[in-house]
Structure formats: C-alpha cells, structure tokens
Enzyme design. Structure first.
Site, PDB file in Angstrom:
ATOM      1  N   LYS A   1      -4.825   2.765  -0.502  1.00  0.00           N
ATOM      2  CA  LYS A   1      -5.299   3.182   0.818  1.00  0.00           C
ATOM      3  C   LYS A   1      -4.678   4.482   1.262  1.00  0.00           C
ATOM      4  O   LYS A   1      -3.735   4.534   2.021  1.00  0.00           O
ATOM      5  CB  LYS A   1      -5.035   2.120   1.901  1.00  0.00           C
ATOM      6  CG  LYS A   1      -5.917   0.930   1.830  1.00  0.00           C
ATOM      7  CD  LYS A   1      -6.934   0.965   2.943  1.00  0.00           C
ATOM      8  CE  LYS A   1      -7.646  -0.347   3.063  1.00  0.00           C
ATOM      9  NZ  LYS A   1      -7.000  -1.201   4.024  1.00  0.00           N
TER      10      LYS A   1
ATOM     11  N   MET B   1      -2.699   9.131  11.892  1.00  0.00           N
ATOM     12  CA  MET B   1      -3.702   9.683  10.964  1.00  0.00           C
ATOM     13  C   MET B   1      -4.350  10.948  11.529  1.00  0.00           C
ATOM     14  O   MET B   1      -5.550  11.161  11.354  1.00  0.00           O
ATOM     15  CB  MET B   1      -4.767   8.612  10.661  1.00  0.00           C
ATOM     16  CG  MET B   1      -4.201   7.419   9.939  1.00  0.00           C
ATOM     17  SD  MET B   1      -5.267   5.967   9.952  1.00  0.00           S
ATOM     18  CE  MET B   1      -4.926   5.242  11.540  1.00  0.00           C
TER      19      MET B   1
ATOM     20  N   ASP C   1       0.818  -1.210   0.000  1.00  0.00           N
ATOM     21  CA  ASP C   1       0.000   0.000   0.000  1.00  0.00           C
ATOM     22  C   ASP C   1       0.852   1.262   0.000  1.00  0.00           C
ATOM     23  O   ASP C   1       2.062   1.201  -0.186  1.00  0.00           O
ATOM     24  CB  ASP C   1      -1.046  -0.021   1.132  1.00  0.00           C
ATOM     25  CG  ASP C   1      -0.436  -0.392   2.445  1.00  0.00           C
ATOM     26  OD1 ASP C   1       0.659   0.109   2.727  1.00  0.00           O
ATOM     27  OD2 ASP C   1      -1.038  -1.197   3.179  1.00  0.00           O
TER      28      ASP C   1
END
Ligand SMILES: C[S@@+](CC[C@H](N)C(=O)[O-])C[C@H]1O[C@@H](n2cnc3c(N)ncnc32)[C@H](O)[C@@H]1O
Length: 265
Positions: free
Chosen positions: A73, A186, A51
C-alpha cells in the site's frame, strides 16, 4: 493484564481450534512509541500482515518463527487489494493462527481498519483493536508544533489530501477558518493545490505551514514556510513519503519549541 495472556474470550476461541486477529496500531515508526499492548502482541504473533509504514526497527520485534506477509500500500503501488488483505486475515485466523495486523499510526485514522474488522465480524472471527499514536500526534510532538494552543488554535482537523483526478474533495470554507490547525495526511503531491485553495477561501498567504518527512524517526526532516512559499520550498527539499502537512499559526511556535535532533543510526 498479565504479559503474554490472551483475553479470556480469545483464549476460549483458540481452544476451539480457531484463531484471532489483533488489529494493532504501530504508531509513527519509532519503536519506543509502540504501546505496551502492541509490544506484547507483536512478541506473541504467529502470522504478521504489515504494510509500508511499518519500519524495519518495529519489524525486527516480530518473532523469528512468525510468518511475515507484506501487504504493501503505497500510492499507485497497491501490493494487495483491500479485499485480498481481508481474505488473508480470515484465512489465517480460520486456520487457528494468532494473526497480527500491524498498521502504521492508529488503525482507525485513515487506516481502513473498520473495513478489515467488518469482514472479520461477518466471518465470526474474534478480534481486538489496539490503538496507536496517529501520525498527527507523533509528528507534531517531534516537530515541536503543539496542535492546539490557547493563543493560536482552539480546534484541529485531520484530513486526507489525496488527489483524485487532479482535485481534492475537501470542505474548503470549513478548513479555511482562523484559529484552527489543519493536519493533512497523504498531502505531498497535492501540496500546491492545498495552499492555493486555502488562500482562495480566505486564509492569509502568510499563514505558517510545515511539511514533516518521516516524523519521529532518525530520518525526520521538517520544511517550514507560509502558504505562499511552502510548495516551492518543499519541492526544492526533495522530501520523500511519508510526509505530513500542518497548517496554522501553531507552526510558528516551532522556532522556540523544536527539541528533537534526529540522529543517523
Ligand atoms: C494511509 S495513511 C495512514 C495513517 C495512519 N493510520 C496513522 O494513524 O497515522 C498514511 C499517511 O500517514 C502519514 N504518516 C504516517 N506516518 C508518518 C510519519 N512517520 N511521518 C509523516 N507522515 C506520516 C502520511 O501522510 C502518510 O501518507
């Protein structure tokens, strides 16, 4: 274990014509931070699913004749849905391939690794999980910020700062405790809200914080401040994902302990 040898159970499966899946943590991006096991498995892979956290330097270690499948992603750019990734793993291993599922950091920390091996288990596909250095550990080390310290923090929590409908579903009273380090994965878009909520729940606005872009890599950048100043400083610095946020008194140690000098390639 001897380099290049499969585990006995997996080797037996391969003699039956069935493949296996290696769910491998690739660490925070710097190839020297791969584990020995990860490096060996990358060199023997036949199919690689990776990813966006996998750096070009790590991808360059994949054998030239291996099939590479980017499964994406990024926020708002999910190249493949999780169930499609799970199905791909089952399909390639079912066709007898040695499949490497390469994930940033550690597969079991905010990596949905559990869901992927659950599907493999349900389909009778043999698998192995290889831990990696999770972003919190790699980034903190390369930013000169010890996550715990006898004088500053006795505990450390990892949370995801994903925004959902403009809010963050976190246990704020449990986070806003003294002598605790908070690491937020995140967390870039939600940084202003994070700082505001932590102050609302009792942390002093003067609590130090840092946002680290591309930790451990040559493109690493670190912006420091306090809960009062960090959002504005980060906005001005125009940081790019992936970034990790660290909040707590330990961030102040960076002034003395910062050792890593990122160098352009
Ligand atoms: C979906 S999570 C995956 C975490 C990964 N499984 C791990 O253990 O590090 C992705 C987040 O990890 C963090 N991250 C991963 N690598 C990073 C790096 N090199 N520098 C800063 N943050 C990183 C960022 O917060 C990014 O948004």
């Amino acid at each position: 274990m001897t380099a290049g040898k499969a585990k006995p159970a997996a080797a037996a499966q391969r003699r039956d014509g069935r493949g296996e899946v290696y769910l491998v943590g690739a660490g925070p991006g710097e190839p020297d931070l791969l584990t020995v096991r990860a490096t060996r498995l990358i060199a023997r892979a036949e199919v690689v699913l990776y990813d966006n956290l996998i750096t070009p330097e790590i991808l360059a270690l994949v054998p030239a004749d291996a099939e590479r499948i980017y499964v994406g992603k990024r926020r708002a750019d999910h190249t493949l849905r999780q169930d499609e990734i799970n199905a791909l793993l089952v399909r390639h291993a079912g066709a007898g391939k040695r499949v490497l599922r390469l994930k940033g950091g550690d597969p079991f920390i905010f990596g949905r690794g559990g869901e992927e091996i659950d599907t493999l288990s349900a389909n009778g596909i043999p698998f192995e999980v290889v831990p990696g250095i999770t972003a919190a550990l790699g980034v903190a080390a390369y930013a000169g910020i010890p996550l715990t310290h006898r004088d500053h923090a006795q505990s450390c929590v990892f949370v995801t700062g994903n925004l959902k409908d403009g809010s963050m579903d976190l246990d704020w009273p449990a986070l806003a405790r003294p002598r605790q380090t908070i690491v937020v994965y995140m967390g870039l878009p939600g940084l202003p809200l994070l700082c505001e909520k932590l102050v609302l729940h009792g942390l002093p606005p003067s609590t130090p914080g840092a946002v680290v872009q591309h930790g451990t890599r040559r493109t690493q950048r670190v912006v420091t401040g306090t809960l009062a100043t960090l959002p504005e400083r980060v906005a001005k610095a125009l940081l790019h994902a992936p970034t990790l946020t660290i909040v707590g008194e330990v961030v102040s140690l960076r002034d003395r302990l910062n050792w890593f000098v990122p160098r352009a390639p």
